[in-house]
Design a protein around this motif. Structure first.
Motif, PDB file in Angstrom:
ATOM      1  N   UNK A  28       0.770  -1.131   0.000  1.00  0.00           N
ATOM      2  CA  UNK A  28       0.078  -0.206   0.049  1.00  0.00           C
ATOM      3  C   UNK A  28       0.975   1.281   0.022  1.00  0.00           C
ATOM      4  N   UNK A  29       1.923   1.235   0.673  1.00  0.00           N
ATOM      5  CA  UNK A  29       2.830   2.268   0.978  1.00  0.00           C
ATOM      6  C   UNK A  29       3.962   2.185  -0.260  1.00  0.00           C
ATOM      7  N   UNK A  30       4.169   1.219  -1.260  1.00  0.00           N
ATOM      8  CA  UNK A  30       5.358   1.286  -2.137  1.00  0.00           C
ATOM      9  C   UNK A  30       6.465   1.055  -1.338  1.00  0.00           C
ATOM     10  N   UNK A  31       6.474   0.303  -0.399  1.00  0.00           N
ATOM     11  CA  UNK A  31       7.722  -0.039   0.470  1.00  0.00           C
ATOM     12  C   UNK A  31       8.377  -1.200   0.515  1.00  0.00           C
ATOM     13  N   UNK A  32       9.593  -1.326   1.010  1.00  0.00           N
ATOM     14  CA  UNK A  32      10.112  -2.636   1.006  1.00  0.00           C
ATOM     15  C   UNK A  32      10.079  -3.380   2.436  1.00  0.00           C
ATOM     16  N   UNK A  33       9.906  -4.585   2.339  1.00  0.00           N
ATOM     17  CA  UNK A  33       9.725  -5.430   3.790  1.00  0.00           C
ATOM     18  C   UNK A  33      11.089  -5.740   4.253  1.00  0.00           C
ATOM     19  N   UNK A  34      10.928  -5.626   5.514  1.00  0.00           N
ATOM     20  CA  UNK A  34      12.060  -6.094   6.257  1.00  0.00           C
ATOM     21  C   UNK A  34      11.732  -7.188   7.445  1.00  0.00           C
ATOM     22  N   UNK A  35      12.559  -7.485   8.052  1.00  0.00           N
ATOM     23  CA  UNK A  35      12.549  -8.495   9.134  1.00  0.00           C
ATOM     24  C   UNK A  35      13.398  -8.499  10.423  1.00  0.00           C
ATOM     25  N   UNK A  36      13.100  -8.793  11.396  1.00  0.00           N
ATOM     26  CA  UNK A  36      13.958  -8.803  12.431  1.00  0.00           C
ATOM     27  C   UNK A  36      15.022 -10.400  12.281  1.00  0.00           C
ATOM     28  N   UNK A  37      15.713 -10.520  13.082  1.00  0.00           N
ATOM     29  CA  UNK A  37      16.583 -11.746  12.949  1.00  0.00           C
ATOM     30  C   UNK A  37      15.902 -13.031  13.698  1.00  0.00           C
ATOM     31  N   UNK A  38      14.967 -12.836  14.369  1.00  0.00           N
ATOM     32  CA  UNK A  38      14.194 -13.783  15.013  1.00  0.00           C
ATOM     33  C   UNK A  38      13.508 -14.392  13.813  1.00  0.00           C
ATOM     34  N   UNK A  97      13.494 -18.887   9.706  1.00  0.00           N
ATOM     35  CA  UNK A  97      13.040 -19.570   8.194  1.00  0.00           C
ATOM     36  C   UNK A  97      11.881 -18.923   7.712  1.00  0.00           C
ATOM     37  N   UNK A  98      11.257 -17.899   8.400  1.00  0.00           N
ATOM     38  CA  UNK A  98       9.934 -17.332   8.081  1.00  0.00           C
ATOM     39  C   UNK A  98       9.941 -16.721   6.916  1.00  0.00           C
ATOM     40  N   UNK A  99      11.259 -15.725   6.703  1.00  0.00           N
ATOM     41  CA  UNK A  99      11.517 -14.845   5.679  1.00  0.00           C
ATOM     42  C   UNK A  99      13.138 -14.954   5.284  1.00  0.00           C
ATOM     43  N   UNK A 100      13.275 -14.582   4.053  1.00  0.00           N
ATOM     44  CA  UNK A 100      14.875 -14.977   3.624  1.00  0.00           C
ATOM     45  C   UNK A 100      16.154 -13.888   4.400  1.00  0.00           C
ATOM     46  N   UNK A 101      17.102 -14.443   4.404  1.00  0.00           N
ATOM     47  CA  UNK A 101      17.907 -13.725   5.345  1.00  0.00           C
ATOM     48  C   UNK A 101      18.282 -12.217   4.705  1.00  0.00           C
ATOM     49  N   UNK A 102      18.182 -12.174   3.318  1.00  0.00           N
ATOM     50  CA  UNK A 102      18.509 -10.882   2.920  1.00  0.00           C
ATOM     51  C   UNK A 102      17.396  -9.808   3.277  1.00  0.00           C
ATOM     52  N   UNK A 103      16.483 -10.293   4.084  1.00  0.00           N
ATOM     53  CA  UNK A 103      15.231  -9.291   4.470  1.00  0.00           C
ATOM     54  C   UNK A 103      15.836  -8.745   5.880  1.00  0.00           C
ATOM     55  N   UNK A 104      17.060  -9.239   6.497  1.00  0.00           N
ATOM     56  CA  UNK A 104      17.018  -9.092   8.001  1.00  0.00           C
ATOM     57  C   UNK A 104      17.716  -7.719   8.215  1.00  0.00           C
ATOM     58  N   UNK A 105      17.088  -6.866   8.992  1.00  0.00           N
ATOM     59  CA  UNK A 105      17.704  -5.570   9.343  1.00  0.00           C
ATOM     60  C   UNK A 105      18.322  -5.654  10.815  1.00  0.00           C
ATOM     61  N   UNK A 106      19.367  -5.132  11.009  1.00  0.00           N
ATOM     62  CA  UNK A 106      20.222  -4.878  12.274  1.00  0.00           C
ATOM     63  C   UNK A 106      21.667  -5.138  12.018  1.00  0.00           C
ATOM     64  N   UNK A 107      22.239  -5.251  13.167  1.00  0.00           N
ATOM     65  CA  UNK A 107      23.696  -5.588  13.205  1.00  0.00           C
ATOM     66  C   UNK A 107      24.221  -6.554  12.407  1.00  0.00           C
ATOM     67  N   UNK A 108      23.821  -7.380  12.212  1.00  0.00           N
ATOM     68  CA  UNK A 108      24.336  -8.619  11.476  1.00  0.00           C
ATOM     69  C   UNK A 108      23.305  -8.783  10.235  1.00  0.00           C
ATOM     70  N   UNK A 109      22.589  -7.968   9.981  1.00  0.00           N
ATOM     71  CA  UNK A 109      21.674  -7.715   8.853  1.00  0.00           C
ATOM     72  C   UNK A 109      22.058  -6.418   7.985  1.00  0.00           C
ATOM     73  N   UNK A 110      20.932  -5.977   7.276  1.00  0.00           N
ATOM     74  CA  UNK A 110      21.383  -4.652   6.629  1.00  0.00           C
ATOM     75  C   UNK A 110      21.003  -3.346   7.631  1.00  0.00           C
ATOM     76  N   UNK A 111      21.581  -2.237   7.262  1.00  0.00           N
ATOM     77  CA  UNK A 111      21.683  -1.090   7.950  1.00  0.00           C
ATOM     78  C   UNK A 111      20.632  -0.199   7.068  1.00  0.00           C
ATOM     79  N   UNK A 112      19.399   0.276   7.775  1.00  0.00           N
ATOM     80  CA  UNK A 112      18.602   1.083   6.653  1.00  0.00           C
ATOM     81  C   UNK A 112      18.517   2.350   7.533  1.00  0.00           C
ATOM     82  N   UNK A 113      17.988   3.518   6.683  1.00  0.00           N
ATOM     83  CA  UNK A 113      17.488   4.723   7.054  1.00  0.00           C
ATOM     84  C   UNK A 113      16.763   5.309   6.427  1.00  0.00           C
ATOM     85  N   UNK A 114      15.525   4.798   6.118  1.00  0.00           N
ATOM     86  CA  UNK A 114      14.264   5.132   5.295  1.00  0.00           C
ATOM     87  C   UNK A 114      13.596   6.397   5.980  1.00  0.00           C
ATOM     88  N   UNK A 115      12.987   7.286   5.141  1.00  0.00           N
ATOM     89  CA  UNK A 115      12.201   8.400   5.796  1.00  0.00           C
ATOM     90  C   UNK A 115      10.965   7.765   6.845  1.00  0.00           C
TER      91      UNK A 115
END
Ligand SMILES: Cc1cc2nc3c(=O)[nH]c(=O)nc-3n(C[C@H](O)[C@H](O)[C@H](O)COP(=O)(O)OP(=O)(O)OC[C@H]3O[C@@H](n4cnc5c(N)ncnc54)[C@H](O)[C@@H]3O)c2cc1C
Length: 311
Positions: free
Chosen positions: A217-227, A232-250
């Motif tokens: 609805x927002x034209x957004x990307x999907x992210x996830x926590x490491x948990x 295995x609920x979502x692929x690793x490349x969606x992980x946000x955080x210290x051992x995932x991706x660093x994001x700073x969206x609006x």
């Protein structure tokens, strides 16, 4: 002025990855910026980069077509030595984090990872998942760094095209071979480049339908926590955080995420943070600009309906 060499990263389609422009901004604070492009044919990408730097070293060879630290590091080190670079760096993307320690080892360089600011030759970097912010100086003749992209603006064109120098990277015998790149095609924007990110945590219990519907609805990307990724609920490349991706969206929407320090390390630079959690004591509320103590399965559809109506 010291010479700074920045490793250029490409998107899967071969075009310049924006993160490189953030790294170039950081590099400009350290000296005269050169860039190194590696590809089967580096000509097109070098042409894209030349407006931002003094010199582009365009290395074309079959063995550097697909990124591998083992094949790229010798080529980057070769250029760094040839131009007597004092600093060698890259964006702190998955690729940059993988590559730069190996480049640093080849150059006997001390390294600062994930730098957030440059003040003279003092670099600011996070430690302990961002709980400590350290100011470091590197005392080796050659110094390596990776750049936290969210802390530096995209570089503007330098005004006048830089010089492109072609070179042939020396052949490398690598124990690692590139086999296949399986791209996950998605209509959603790439996580680190998105203006809006909607992330789900363990509170979703693996049901991401509402997280995805709000994202769409927002034209957004999907992210996830490491948990979520570890389960295995979502692929690793969606992980946000210290051992995932660093994001700073609006806008960052965190649904069913507790706000562990390692998750916050990847998103607390977001301009506006909205947290939805049924536990009013969850630490995510300490960084949230807007907090909703609610069940995400009730709140997300209501939010989506309200956004749709407002449109
Ligand atoms: C070295 C190291 C590195 C790490 N790196 C990362 C990283 O990169 N990224 C990362 O995310 N984590 C990372 N972690 C893990 C981190 O410590 C946490 O374990 C993880 O972030 C927890 O994920 P979560 O918030 O989804 O789950 P939980 O902490 O279990 O939180 C789930 C939240 O959902 C809420 N909830 C439950 N049901 C609902 C509902 N129906 N509606 C609304 N809210 C609900 C709960 O109240 C709770 O607050 C790392 C840990 C270590 C040790």
């Amino acid at each position: 002025m010291p010479t700074v060499l920045v490793v250029v990263e490409a998107q899967p389609d071969g075009k310049l990855k924006k993160a490189t422009l953030n790294a170039i901004t950081a590099a400009r604070a350290l000296g005269d910026v050169h860039a190194v492009v590696l590809a089967k044919d580096a000509t097109a990408l070098a042409a894209e980069v030349k407006d931002y730097v003094k010199v582009v070293h365009a290395g074309s060879a079959a063995h550097v077509e697909h990124y591998l630290a083992e094949t790229w590091a010798p080529a980057v080190a070769e250029v760094a030595k040839a131009i007597s670079a004092e600093w060698v760096g890259a964006a702190a993307t998955q690729q940059g984090r993988d590559l730069m320690p190996r480049v640093a080892a080849k150059l006997n360089a001390a390294m600062a990872s994930d730098i957030m600011a440059v003040n003279g030759t003092t670099l600011t970097r996070p430690m302990w998942a961002g709980a400590v912010i350290a100011e470091v100086t590197l005392s080796t003749p050659v110094k390596a760094f990776t750049v936290r992209t969210t802390e530096f603006a995209l570089a503007e064109k330098a005004g006048g095209a830089g010089e492109v120098k072609a070179f042939a990277p020396a052949p490398v015998t690598s124990p690692t071979k590139f086999v296949e790149f399986k791209e996950v095609k998605s209509a959603r924007p790439e996580l680190t480049e998105a203006r809006i990110v909607v992330s789900g945590g363990r509170g979703t219990k693996g049901d991401f339908k509402e997280v995805e519907a709000l994202a769409d609805e927002l034209g957004a990307a999907v992210g996830a926590s490491r948990a979520v990724c570890d389960a295995g609920w979502q692929p690793n490349d969606l992980q946000v955080g210290q051992t995932g991706k660093v994001v700073a969206p609006s806008l960052y929407v965190a649904a069913g995420i507790s706000g562990a320090i390692q998750h916050l390390a990847g998103m607390k630079g977001s301009k506006t943070i909205v947290a939805i959690n049924k536990d009013g004591e969850a630490p995510i509320f300490q960084v949230a600009d807007y907090g909703l103590v609610a069940d995400l399965f009730k709140a997300l559809p209501e939010l989506r309906a309200a956004i749709k109506a407002a449109k």
